[in-house]
Design a protein around this motif. Structure first.
Motif: not given
Ligand code: HSE
Length: 324
Positions: A220, A223, A243
């Protein structure tokens, strides 16, 4: 970086990956691919290339290594107008692995060593960042490890982070080149406050996660909404890879610098390395793009002077030698 045997100096400098996702122009990490540069005083300037990949690179005083060396001499108040330079590199050009930053650091470190290292590494960092305009690649190549840096136009402040021991790196290097200028030209001039906050929080979290070894946060924390979405059109397959890489064993994934290389972090003790490589290669192939996969380590040393190394970049007659 003083070579006691001066006369000739030889430096080894690592490649680097910049941004690590959200840390645009701020975070960088050095990688175990290298450029070697040897330098000595000479009666006339010559540049030798050992190996492949130097097509189109000037072999006279227009050469980047020569130019940055002169910048160092000028800064140190020395005059060394003629140099014999030899170089060899494993770092692919124009692929997002910091080849020009590595060359700048190699030229500066060699020149500084040649005159007895009057400039500190910090000064070299400022000079190199002044040329590159962002500190992420040059900082990683100079200091090794992971660098968090901020540039105010004159001075680069930085902290070096020791990479977590378990971290291993897969890079997928597409066969096509992408100029940094082109990849910067697609970026917007303004961002929404939401996207700015998105990136500040990920970049801060990523820095803290790397510092404290929290590899579970990378997926996370890597990103980004500042540059990758805009660059996606330039790198077919990138969106899907970023992704889905975590579903195939990656700790996190990002565009390497300005691209087109893609980078995935893995836990060296994990077991899905082959699956991840196959996944990334297959997505590239879906888009008709051939790419080379390389498993690399974070480099821990940065620019080093290889004292006592036998010179192998100064043979009398290397093909490609041109004198100015
Ligand atoms: N931070 C830079 C960019 C790295 O993403 O444009 C490229 O040199």
């Amino acid at each position: 970086m003083i070579n006691e045997n001066a006369g000739s100096v030889r430096v080894r400098v690592p490649a680097s990956t910049a941004n690590l996702g959200p840390g645009f122009d701020t975070l960088g990490m050095s990688l175990s691919l290298y450029i070697w540069v040897e330098m000595r005083r000479a009666e006339r300037t010559t540049v030798h290339f050992a190996g492949e990949g130097f097509e189109g690179i000037p072999a006279d005083k227009r050469n980047l290594i020569y130019k940055v060396a002169q910048l160092v001499f000028e800064e140190a108040g020395e005059s060394v107008p003629e140099l014999e330079i030899g170089m060899r590199s494993d770092i692919p050009l124009t692929r997002g692995l910091g080849s020009s930053a590595s060359a700048i650091i190699a030229g500066m470190a060699a020149a500084n060593a040649l005159i007895g290292s009057p400039l500190s590494k910090e000064r070299l960092f400022d000079l190199a960042t002044g040329l590159e305009r962002h500190p992420d690649n040059v900082g990683a190549s100079l200091f090794g490890g992971i660098i968090a840096a901020a540039w105010d136009g004159e001075r680069a402040d930085y902290v070096r982070i020791e990479p977590p021991q378990a971290l291993k790196v897969l890079v997928l290097i597409p066969e096509f080149e992408l100029a940094t200028s082109e990849a910067r030209a697609v970026l917007p001039q303004q961002l929404s406050i939401q996207d700015a906050v998105y990136n500040i929080s990920r970049s801060s979290l990523l820095t803290a996660a790397l510092f404290s070894g929290r590899l579970d946060l990378l997926a996370s924390a890597m990103r980004d909404r500042l540059h990758q979405p805009y660059r996606a059109a330039l790198v077919p397959g990138m969106e899907k890879i970023l992704e889905q890489a975590s579903d195939h064993g990656a700790l996190g994934a990002a565009l390497s610098g300005a691209g087109p290389t893609l980078l995935a972090f893995v836990d060296r003790n994990g077991g899905r390395h082959g699956e991840l490589e196959t996944f990334m290669q297959s997505v590239m192939r879906e888009h008709g793009i051939e790419a080379r996969a390389l498993w690399l380590e974070p480099d821990l040393e940065g620019a080093v002077c290889e004292t006592g190394s036998r010179s192998d970049l100064f043979p009398e007659l290397i093909k490609g030698e041109i004198s100015s």
